[in-house]
Design an enzyme around this catalytic site. Structure first.
Site, PDB file in Angstrom:
ATOM      1  N   ASN A  10     -91.226 -19.780 -29.944  1.00 30.23           N
ATOM      2  CA  ASN A  10     -91.887 -20.976 -29.410  1.00 30.23           C
ATOM      3  C   ASN A  10     -91.691 -22.098 -30.419  1.00 30.23           C
ATOM      4  O   ASN A  10     -92.331 -22.098 -31.471  1.00 30.23           O
ATOM      5  CB  ASN A  10     -93.378 -20.671 -29.200  1.00 30.23           C
ATOM      6  CG  ASN A  10     -94.179 -21.904 -28.836  1.00 30.23           C
ATOM      7  OD1 ASN A  10     -93.606 -22.928 -28.454  1.00 30.23           O
ATOM      8  ND2 ASN A  10     -95.499 -21.809 -28.943  1.00 30.23           N
ATOM      9  N   LYS A  12     -92.471 -25.164 -30.103  1.00 31.98           N
ATOM     10  CA  LYS A  12     -93.514 -26.206 -30.044  1.00 31.98           C
ATOM     11  C   LYS A  12     -92.864 -27.611 -30.080  1.00 31.98           C
ATOM     12  O   LYS A  12     -91.821 -27.791 -29.477  1.00 31.98           O
ATOM     13  CB  LYS A  12     -94.522 -26.012 -31.176  1.00 31.98           C
ATOM     14  CG  LYS A  12     -95.003 -24.559 -31.273  1.00 31.98           C
ATOM     15  CD  LYS A  12     -96.163 -24.411 -32.202  1.00 31.98           C
ATOM     16  CE  LYS A  12     -96.458 -22.930 -32.418  1.00 31.98           C
ATOM     17  NZ  LYS A  12     -97.741 -22.714 -33.037  1.00 31.98           N
ATOM     18  N   HIS A  93    -100.828 -21.497 -23.736  1.00 32.29           N
ATOM     19  CA  HIS A  93    -100.864 -21.356 -25.200  1.00 32.29           C
ATOM     20  C   HIS A  93    -102.182 -21.944 -25.717  1.00 32.29           C
ATOM     21  O   HIS A  93    -102.687 -22.938 -25.179  1.00 32.29           O
ATOM     22  CB  HIS A  93     -99.673 -22.095 -25.816  1.00 32.29           C
ATOM     23  CG  HIS A  93     -99.495 -21.790 -27.269  1.00 32.29           C
ATOM     24  ND1 HIS A  93    -100.282 -22.371 -28.238  1.00 32.29           N
ATOM     25  CD2 HIS A  93     -98.660 -20.958 -27.910  1.00 32.29           C
ATOM     26  CE1 HIS A  93     -99.911 -21.910 -29.431  1.00 32.29           C
ATOM     27  NE2 HIS A  93     -98.925 -21.043 -29.265  1.00 32.29           N
ATOM     28  N   GLU A  95    -102.853 -23.782 -28.106  1.00 31.59           N
ATOM     29  CA  GLU A  95    -102.792 -25.204 -28.476  1.00 31.59           C
ATOM     30  C   GLU A  95    -102.961 -26.082 -27.234  1.00 31.59           C
ATOM     31  O   GLU A  95    -103.571 -27.149 -27.301  1.00 31.59           O
ATOM     32  CB  GLU A  95    -101.470 -25.500 -29.208  1.00 31.59           C
ATOM     33  CG  GLU A  95    -101.502 -24.917 -30.612  1.00 31.59           C
ATOM     34  CD  GLU A  95    -100.147 -24.593 -31.212  1.00 31.59           C
ATOM     35  OE1 GLU A  95     -99.108 -24.991 -30.660  1.00 31.59           O
ATOM     36  OE2 GLU A  95    -100.139 -23.891 -32.252  1.00 31.59           O
ATOM     37  N   GLU A 163    -102.510 -13.682 -28.717  1.00 32.65           N
ATOM     38  CA  GLU A 163    -102.372 -14.531 -29.900  1.00 32.65           C
ATOM     39  C   GLU A 163    -103.748 -14.922 -30.425  1.00 32.65           C
ATOM     40  O   GLU A 163    -104.370 -15.889 -29.917  1.00 32.65           O
ATOM     41  CB  GLU A 163    -101.599 -15.805 -29.536  1.00 32.65           C
ATOM     42  CG  GLU A 163    -100.201 -15.544 -29.027  1.00 32.65           C
ATOM     43  CD  GLU A 163     -99.302 -16.751 -29.268  1.00 32.65           C
ATOM     44  OE1 GLU A 163     -98.328 -16.591 -30.007  1.00 32.65           O
ATOM     45  OE2 GLU A 163     -99.603 -17.833 -28.763  1.00 32.65           O
ATOM     46  N   GLY A 169    -100.010 -19.888 -37.077  1.00 29.27           N
ATOM     47  CA  GLY A 169     -99.605 -20.877 -38.075  1.00 29.27           C
ATOM     48  C   GLY A 169    -100.395 -20.836 -39.364  1.00 29.27           C
ATOM     49  O   GLY A 169    -100.296 -21.759 -40.173  1.00 29.27           O
ATOM     50  N   SER A 208     -98.376 -15.716 -36.749  1.00 29.62           N
ATOM     51  CA  SER A 208     -97.833 -15.516 -38.101  1.00 29.62           C
ATOM     52  C   SER A 208     -96.947 -14.282 -38.225  1.00 29.62           C
ATOM     53  O   SER A 208     -96.900 -13.660 -39.290  1.00 29.62           O
ATOM     54  CB  SER A 208     -98.960 -15.481 -39.135  1.00 29.62           C
ATOM     55  OG  SER A 208     -99.645 -16.728 -39.150  1.00 29.62           O
TER      56      SER A 208
HETATM   57  C1  PEP Z   1     -97.404 -19.470 -31.631  1.00 35.52           C
HETATM   58  O1  PEP Z   1     -97.755 -20.631 -31.713  1.00 35.52           O
HETATM   59  O2  PEP Z   1     -97.198 -18.962 -30.509  1.00 35.52           O
HETATM   60  C2  PEP Z   1     -97.249 -18.710 -32.860  1.00 35.52           C
HETATM   61  C3  PEP Z   1     -97.312 -17.418 -32.799  1.00 35.52           C
HETATM   62  O3  PEP Z   1     -97.091 -19.453 -34.011  1.00 35.52           O
HETATM   63  P1  PEP Z   1     -96.844 -18.864 -35.491  1.00 35.52           P
HETATM   64  O4  PEP Z   1     -95.843 -17.731 -35.350  1.00 35.52           O
HETATM   65  O5  PEP Z   1     -96.292 -20.003 -36.259  1.00 35.52           O
HETATM   66  O6  PEP Z   1     -98.155 -18.350 -35.971  1.00 35.52           O
END
Ligand code: PEP
Length: 247
Positions: A10, A12, A93, A95, A163, A169, A208
């Site tokens: 992803n 973003k 997601h 976000e 998630e 992040g 992460s």
């Molecule tokens: C995400 O935003 O879907 C995600 C998993 O981000 P990160 O791997 O950077 O934590």
């Protein structure tokens, strides 16, 4: 039988045309690793160019509108995304749930619209840190899943991504025992929601994931792959995750 692993990047709000070379490098690694399915969801502005340059690689979108067309300034329909070359979309997601106030009902409508257009959907669910600390993580996530769950779901087009919001992040990753507990709860909820065929729905872990922890996370029961943000932006970072999934 374990499901075939699925690793999705992803991007973003990252990536200009100069970064198409990174997608090409990632697609080349994926083509050499036959043991896992791999895809990248770049920003919308790169979908057409990425799909055209990498016709055998799965390019996806990060969101869509649930309506076919109309007065929705700045939004994109599933038909537009499909025409550009996307074969699936991430939906719900955290976000978007936080920044755009997307509700479970919005996510369900988007997933149904994505399916009607012949695309795949990756529905994201996850708890906040406060919810986990309060011992509510499993309830929050399974209710979110049930309320976001599209009609007519089947494993050939639907994927779930767990998630934890606090792991995205941040460099923080849950204990593998917590990941196992949550993925088992999601698996049980899927069985309740769709009955036969639920075992084949892939449940990704996201938050992460990187080249150092992917092998351990991907070995957890019911973890069928990963949704990866930061570590999907270059082939150097994403390659080891793809390799961990494929072997
Ligand atoms: C995400 O935003 O879907 C995600 C998993 O981000 P990160 O791997 O950077 O934590």
């Amino acid at each position: 039988m374990a499901n075939r692993k699925y690793i999705v990047g992803n991007w973003k709000m990252n990536g200009l045309h100069a970064q198409l070379t990174d997608i090409a490098d990632i697609a080349a690694i994926a083509a050499n690793q036959k043991g896992a399915d791999v895809g990248i969801c770049p920003p919308v502005t790169l979908i057409a160019a990425a799909a055209e340059a990498n016709p055998d690689f799965a390019i996806g979108a990060q969101d869509c509108h649930s309506s076919e067309s109309g007065a929705h300034t700045g939004c994109l329909s599933t038909a537009m995304l499909k025409e550009a070359g996307a074969s699936y979309s991430i939906l719900g997601h955290s976000e978007r749930r936080a920044d755009q106030q997307e509700s479970d009902a919005d996510v369900k409508a988007k997933a149904e619209s994505v399916h009607a257009a012949g695309l795949g959907a990756i529905i994201c669910v996850g708890e906040t840190e406060e919810e986990r600390d309060a011992g509510q993580a499993i309830d929050i996530v399974t209710v979110q899943l049930a309320r976001s769950f599209p009609a007519g779901a089947s494993a050939d087009w639907l994927t779930i991504a767990y998630e934890p919001v606090w792991a995205i992040g941040t460099g923080r990753v849950p204990e593998t025992s917590d990941v196992a507990e949550m993925h088992a709860a999601i698996r049980a909820k899927l069985a309740e929601l769709m009955g036969q065929g639920s075992d084949a729905v892939r449940i990704l872990y996201g938050g992460s994931m990187n080249g150092n922890n992917a092998e351990e996370l991907l070995a957890v029961p019911n973890v069928d792959g990963g949704l990866v943000g930061g570590a999907s932006l270059t082939a150097a970072k994403f390659g080891p995750i793809i390799e961990a999934a494929a072997t």
